[in-house]
Design an enzyme around this catalytic site. Structure first.
Site, mmCIF file in Angstrom:
data_model
loop_
_atom_site.group_PDB
_atom_site.id
_atom_site.type_symbol
_atom_site.label_atom_id
_atom_site.label_comp_id
_atom_site.label_asym_id
_atom_site.label_seq_id
_atom_site.Cartn_x
_atom_site.Cartn_y
_atom_site.Cartn_z
ATOM 1 C CG ASP A 1 -7.042 1.865 -2.838
ATOM 2 O OD1 ASP A 1 -7.979 1.200 -3.348
ATOM 3 O OD2 ASP A 1 -7.140 3.068 -2.558
ATOM 4 C CD GLU B 1 -9.961 5.409 -2.170
ATOM 5 O OE1 GLU B 1 -9.566 4.230 -2.225
ATOM 6 O OE2 GLU B 1 -9.719 6.240 -3.065
ATOM 7 C CG ASP C 1 -18.834 4.402 -7.088
ATOM 8 O OD1 ASP C 1 -19.319 4.225 -8.212
ATOM 9 O OD2 ASP C 1 -17.820 3.816 -6.693
ATOM 10 C CG HIS D 1 -11.278 1.603 -3.974
ATOM 11 N ND1 HIS D 1 -10.240 2.377 -4.438
ATOM 12 C CD2 HIS D 1 -12.118 1.481 -5.021
ATOM 13 C CE1 HIS D 1 -10.441 2.695 -5.704
ATOM 14 N NE2 HIS D 1 -11.581 2.152 -6.089
#
Ligand code: GLP
Length: 261
Positions: free
Chosen positions: A136, A143, A67, A138
């Site tokens: 979280d 996400e 990313d 990811h």
């Protein structure tokens, strides 16, 4: 998913480096998927050591990073381009033309994403994907609620990720909201995935990923469907797992032909 619990992040990263090095020895033109973030830094340090001291050769290796932040160029110290160059690429003998990271400055995001996926395919697919995990759940920047069969595309960061990642940014406002990330589907297509997670702050995400339901709310849980996923934790990150004695028993009693170390 194979769960391996090591005493420290350094031990976990040494094992991951050994697995990567074994692949490169077996297949000198291996395709590696790489992750930015703090977690894999000891792994990259160990790969650099193996290169310098034991001649680990990256000349034919190709890499694809997961990313990049949209709006940041490769020379911006906040970008993943910069981070990867400083922590790995400039210390090993990989040719620049074989390094791939999504272009944070592209003017045509859909096209850049499509071309990124095409480049992965043209390289023969990713042999080994290194992953971290967000608090979280990811992976990459996928996400919660990301499509579990998504490919490379734009995503909007959650407030939690913005908060967790803003240590490299002088002020909260300067955190880009948007990123380009390989999709969950892109990651699933890798031949092998090694996910690293260390520290108490990752314990909740780790337990959901390994022992919770497969759900887009925890994108990392997709690794439960991967035929060759290895999760390496330290003690703190594994604290909330309920089957730890079994994971340790299974690792200790691997048949000799299956052992990594
Ligand atoms: C970012 C990256 C992820 C990484 C995560 C965890 O969100 N896009 O690939 O796994 O951060 O980062 P860290 O390893 O610094 O905790």
């Amino acid at each position: 998913m194979e769960v391996i619990i090591k005493r420290t992040p350094a031990e976990g990263c040494r094992l991951a480096a050994r697995l990567a090095a074994t692949l490169i020895h077996r297949k000198p033109n291996a395709v590696l998927g790489l992750s930015a973030g703090k977690t894999p830094l000891p792994l990259y340090a160990e790969l650099i050591r193996l290169h310098r001291e034991e001649g680990l050769d990256f000349r034919q290796v190709t890499t694809f990073n997961l990313d990049e932040y949209l709006g940041l160029g490769p020379n911006d110290p906040r970008s993943y381009h910069f981070h990867m160059r400083e922590t790995l690429f400039k210390h090993i003998n990989i040719p620049a033309s074989q390094i791939h990271i999504p272009d944070g400055l592209t003017r045509d995001v859909p096209r850049a994403c499509k071309e990124y996926d095409e480049a992965i395919l043209a390289a023969g697919g990713i042999d080994l994907q290194i992953l971290g995990i967000g608090r979280d759940g990811h992976i990459g920047f996928n996400e919660p609620t990301s499509s579990l069969s998504s490919h490379t595309r734009i995503k909007t960061l959650t407030q939690e990720t913005i908060h967790a990642n803003n240590r490299s940014f002088p002020s909260h406002n300067e955190m880009p909201l948007h990123v380009i990330t390989m999709g969950v589907g892109t990651i699933r297509e890798a031949g092998c995935c090694i996910l690293l997670a260390f520290g108490e702050a990752k314990a909740r995400a780790v337990s959901k990923m390994v022992e919770g339901p497969i759900t887009a709310l925890v994108p990392a849980s997709i690794l439960q469907l991967h035929p060759h996923a290895i999760a390496i934790f330290d003690k703190a990150a594994s604290r909330r797992l309920s089957l730890t004695p079994y994971y340790q028993h299974a690792y200790k009693n691997k048949p000799s032909w299956q052992r990594y170390e």
